[in-house]
Design a protein around this motif. Structure first.
Motif, mmCIF file in Angstrom:
data_model
loop_
_atom_site.group_PDB
_atom_site.id
_atom_site.type_symbol
_atom_site.label_atom_id
_atom_site.label_comp_id
_atom_site.label_asym_id
_atom_site.label_seq_id
_atom_site.Cartn_x
_atom_site.Cartn_y
_atom_site.Cartn_z
ATOM 1 N N LEU A 97 62.748 54.115 103.423
ATOM 2 C CA LEU A 97 61.865 53.236 102.639
ATOM 3 C C LEU A 97 60.444 53.236 103.225
ATOM 4 C CD1 LEU A 97 63.085 49.647 101.805
ATOM 5 C CD2 LEU A 97 60.783 50.043 102.576
ATOM 6 N N VAL A 98 60.347 53.119 104.541
ATOM 7 C CA VAL A 98 59.017 53.062 105.162
ATOM 8 C C VAL A 98 58.321 54.422 105.018
ATOM 9 C CG1 VAL A 98 57.730 52.665 107.307
ATOM 10 C CG2 VAL A 98 59.689 51.213 106.753
ATOM 11 N N ASP A 99 59.070 55.506 105.189
ATOM 12 C CA ASP A 99 58.449 56.836 105.020
ATOM 13 C C ASP A 99 57.891 56.988 103.606
ATOM 14 O OD1 ASP A 99 58.904 57.557 107.631
ATOM 15 O OD2 ASP A 99 60.762 58.650 107.222
ATOM 16 N N SER A 100 58.659 56.550 102.610
ATOM 17 C CA SER A 100 58.153 56.613 101.223
ATOM 18 C C SER A 100 56.952 55.693 101.073
ATOM 19 C CB SER A 100 59.219 56.154 100.219
ATOM 20 O OG SER A 100 60.384 56.874 100.394
ATOM 21 N N GLY A 101 57.012 54.548 101.736
ATOM 22 C CA GLY A 101 55.909 53.580 101.656
ATOM 23 C C GLY A 101 54.623 54.151 102.241
ATOM 24 N N ILE A 102 54.747 54.909 103.315
ATOM 25 C CA ILE A 102 53.552 55.520 103.937
ATOM 26 C C ILE A 102 52.917 56.495 102.940
ATOM 27 C CG2 ILE A 102 52.764 57.078 105.777
ATOM 28 C CD1 ILE A 102 54.940 55.726 107.581
ATOM 29 N N ARG A 103 53.768 57.281 102.271
ATOM 30 C CA ARG A 103 53.221 58.231 101.277
ATOM 31 C C ARG A 103 52.545 57.469 100.140
ATOM 32 N NH1 ARG A 103 57.829 61.122 102.773
ATOM 33 N NH2 ARG A 103 59.106 60.245 101.098
ATOM 34 N N ALA A 104 53.201 56.405 99.682
ATOM 35 C CA ALA A 104 52.627 55.617 98.576
ATOM 36 C C ALA A 104 51.313 54.961 99.008
ATOM 37 C CB ALA A 104 53.629 54.544 98.135
ATOM 38 N N PHE A 105 51.268 54.473 100.229
ATOM 39 C CA PHE A 105 50.059 53.822 100.765
ATOM 40 C C PHE A 105 48.896 54.814 100.795
ATOM 41 C CE2 PHE A 105 47.287 52.523 104.251
ATOM 42 C CZ PHE A 105 47.207 51.146 104.106
ATOM 43 N N GLU A 106 49.191 56.012 101.305
ATOM 44 C CA GLU A 106 48.110 56.990 101.478
ATOM 45 C C GLU A 106 47.655 57.596 100.154
ATOM 46 O OE1 GLU A 106 49.980 59.410 104.730
ATOM 47 O OE2 GLU A 106 48.075 58.931 105.731
ATOM 48 N N SER A 107 48.565 57.633 99.174
ATOM 49 C CA SER A 107 48.186 58.281 97.919
ATOM 50 C C SER A 107 47.725 57.266 96.872
ATOM 51 C CB SER A 107 49.348 59.119 97.401
ATOM 52 O OG SER A 107 50.480 58.304 97.275
ATOM 53 N N GLY A 108 47.821 55.979 97.193
ATOM 54 C CA GLY A 108 47.303 54.968 96.268
ATOM 55 C C GLY A 108 48.255 54.608 95.139
ATOM 56 N N PHE A 109 49.538 54.915 95.292
ATOM 57 C CA PHE A 109 50.528 54.570 94.261
ATOM 58 C C PHE A 109 50.977 53.127 94.463
ATOM 59 C CE2 PHE A 109 50.259 58.559 92.678
ATOM 60 C CZ PHE A 109 50.846 59.589 93.405
ATOM 61 N N ARG A 110 50.230 52.230 93.861
ATOM 62 C CA ARG A 110 50.513 50.810 94.100
ATOM 63 C C ARG A 110 51.861 50.390 93.546
ATOM 64 N NH1 ARG A 110 44.431 48.927 93.088
ATOM 65 N NH2 ARG A 110 44.741 50.310 91.355
ATOM 66 N N ARG A 111 52.225 50.998 92.381
ATOM 67 C CA ARG A 111 53.474 50.560 91.770
ATOM 68 C C ARG A 111 54.652 50.838 92.714
ATOM 69 N NH1 ARG A 111 54.958 49.275 86.741
ATOM 70 N NH2 ARG A 111 53.012 49.977 85.847
ATOM 71 N N SER A 112 54.723 52.096 93.222
ATOM 72 C CA SER A 112 55.882 52.396 94.072
ATOM 73 C C SER A 112 55.798 51.630 95.388
ATOM 74 C CB SER A 112 56.028 53.900 94.298
ATOM 75 O OG SER A 112 54.804 54.449 94.679
ATOM 76 N N LEU A 113 54.591 51.403 95.903
ATOM 77 C CA LEU A 113 54.475 50.620 97.140
ATOM 78 C C LEU A 113 55.028 49.212 96.913
ATOM 79 C CD1 LEU A 113 53.511 50.476 100.055
ATOM 80 C CD2 LEU A 113 51.234 49.881 99.237
ATOM 81 N N GLY A 114 54.704 48.631 95.763
ATOM 82 C CA GLY A 114 55.202 47.294 95.430
ATOM 83 C C GLY A 114 56.727 47.271 95.345
ATOM 84 N N GLU A 115 57.291 48.301 94.713
ATOM 85 C CA GLU A 115 58.767 48.339 94.608
ATOM 86 C C GLU A 115 59.403 48.427 95.992
ATOM 87 O OE1 GLU A 115 59.448 51.613 91.940
ATOM 88 O OE2 GLU A 115 58.683 50.443 90.235
ATOM 89 N N LEU A 116 58.784 49.221 96.853
ATOM 90 C CA LEU A 116 59.326 49.367 98.217
ATOM 91 C C LEU A 116 59.207 48.052 98.994
ATOM 92 C CD1 LEU A 116 57.857 52.917 98.809
ATOM 93 C CD2 LEU A 116 60.298 52.363 98.713
ATOM 94 N N MET A 117 58.135 47.295 98.732
ATOM 95 C CA MET A 117 58.007 45.975 99.387
ATOM 96 C C MET A 117 59.145 45.059 98.928
ATOM 97 S SD MET A 117 53.866 45.571 99.178
ATOM 98 C CE MET A 117 53.759 43.853 99.682
ATOM 99 N N ASP A 118 59.449 45.104 97.622
ATOM 100 C CA ASP A 118 60.572 44.285 97.111
ATOM 101 C C ASP A 118 61.881 44.677 97.814
ATOM 102 O OD1 ASP A 118 58.931 42.968 95.330
ATOM 103 O OD2 ASP A 118 59.504 44.179 93.594
ATOM 104 N N GLN A 119 62.104 45.998 97.911
ATOM 105 C CA GLN A 119 63.360 46.451 98.553
ATOM 106 C C GLN A 119 63.392 46.031 100.018
ATOM 107 O OE1 GLN A 119 63.707 50.718 98.035
ATOM 108 N NE2 GLN A 119 63.410 50.530 95.839
ATOM 109 N N ASN A 120 62.242 46.130 100.686
ATOM 110 C CA ASN A 120 62.181 45.745 102.091
ATOM 111 C C ASN A 120 62.520 44.263 102.260
ATOM 112 O OD1 ASN A 120 59.698 46.422 104.736
ATOM 113 N ND2 ASN A 120 61.749 45.612 104.831
ATOM 114 N N HIS A 121 62.025 43.442 101.316
ATOM 115 C CA HIS A 121 62.366 42.018 101.388
ATOM 116 C C HIS A 121 63.890 41.837 101.310
ATOM 117 C CE1 HIS A 121 61.711 37.744 101.300
ATOM 118 N NE2 HIS A 121 62.536 37.655 100.266
ATOM 119 N N GLY A 122 64.524 42.621 100.438
ATOM 120 C CA GLY A 122 65.991 42.547 100.314
ATOM 121 C C GLY A 122 66.681 42.827 101.647
ATOM 122 N N HIS A 123 66.216 43.822 102.366
ATOM 123 C CA HIS A 123 66.815 44.131 103.675
ATOM 124 C C HIS A 123 66.605 42.981 104.660
ATOM 125 C CE1 HIS A 123 68.016 48.283 103.026
ATOM 126 N NE2 HIS A 123 66.885 48.469 102.354
#
Ligand code: PMV
Length: 308
Positions: free
Chosen positions: A215-241
């Protein structure tokens, strides 16, 4: 007379808190909307270095310990007649790195007052040593992001070596809206509770660490590429964990739901949890709505900050 002064910002963990203690990577960003300023002034009464801070109780005592330790680490002769004035709007013990901000600002202001040249890496090392006095065995992510005031990916080493740090530039400016609820217990307690979960079911915890690593590895890619939607989804999943390891609470869950319902891309608790702050990723045009929703849902403090 002013002998030295420094300001350090706050921080928040965007992805990976708690699991970072167990070797998973994490992403942290500076929170420049808040900060701690330390000024070292000659004390007209000639008293040995003393802390003039707005803190009370345990936090005051901890601040005084940090001052003494910082003076010793910098090799400052005992008894310097200094008034060490602290001003801070970093909420204390709420996940925004108040102790790291104080540590970094202390090291910088005191080294200037003492005429000691300290490199940025040394500021980080000394601030980390101070953080250990307050938090026992912190991962080091807080003092690192506050020292460099840059977004970064952080992974602690499995031995005693230095952590791996990679600075990150967001593909697009991120607008983050933060809301707090009262804290139940300390960072130390929450970290200990996660250790207990791990001990109770190591295999399950290892699987979770693996999921959070992806999740964090995908989040780093989303952060660097500006994909806010996927970064937001990953934040939701992280909250679940984080819910699953027992470090959220009803107030934080309520604020996260309210932020999502008001149009945030994603939301999660940030820092040690069990109260303190949550963070929501908002579109620029939605930040006011998200902030209002957090207030209506009972947030005691609401802040908006940008990561550029
Ligand atoms: O103390 P806080 O709330 O800023 O957050 C600490 C972050 C943890 O991952 C829970 C602990 C650590 O040392 O990284």
């Amino acid at each position: 007379m002013l002998l030295g002064s420094a300001r350090a910002c706050g921080k928040l963990i965007l992805l990976g808190e708690h699991f970072v203690v167990h070797g998973v990577p994490a992403v942290a960003v500076p929170v420049t909307a808040v900060g701690t300023t330390v000024r070292v002034l000659e004390d007209p009464q000639g008293r040995p270095a003393w802390l003039d801070s707005p803190f009370t109780g345990d936090v005051k005592v901890a601040g005084e310990r940090l001052l003494d330790a910082a003076l010793e680490a910098l090799g400052v002769a005992p008894g310097m007649p200094w008034r060490v004035e602290v001003q801070s709007d970093v909420p204390v013990g709420a996940g925004l790195g108040s102790s790291a901000a104080l540590s970094v600002a202390l090291v910088r202001a005191l080294s200037e007052a003492a005429g000691v040249d300290v490199s940025i890496d040394d500021v980080n090392a000394q601030a980390h040593a101070l953080e250990r006095l307050v938090h026992g065995t912190p991962s080091g992510i807080d003092d690192t992001v506050v020292t460099y005031a840059r977004a970064l990916a952080f992974r602690r080493s499995d031995a005693l070596g230095d952590p791996t740090i990679r600075f990150l530039a967001p593909g697009r400016t991120l607008v983050l809206v933060l809301g707090a609820v009262p804290r139940e217990g300390t960072t130390f307690d929450a970290v200990a509770a996660v250790h207990a979960r791990k001990a109770a079911d190591p295999a399950r915890f290892a699987r979770q660490c693996e999921s959070v690593t992806h999740l964090v590895d995908s989040g780093i890619r989303a952060f660097e590429s500006g994909f806010r939607r996927s970064l937001g989804e990953l934040m939701d999943q992280n909250h679940g964990h984080l819910v699953e390891v027992g470090v959220s609470n009803a107030g934080l869950d309520r604020l996260c739901s309210a932020a999502r319902a008001a149009g945030a891309r994603g939301a999660k608790l940030t820092g040690a949890g069990r109260g303190g702050f949550m963070v929501a990723l908002a579109e620029r045009g939605k930040a006011t709505e998200v902030a209002a929703a957090l207030e209506s849902a009972g947030a005691t403090t609401v802040l908006t900050t940008e990561v550029t």
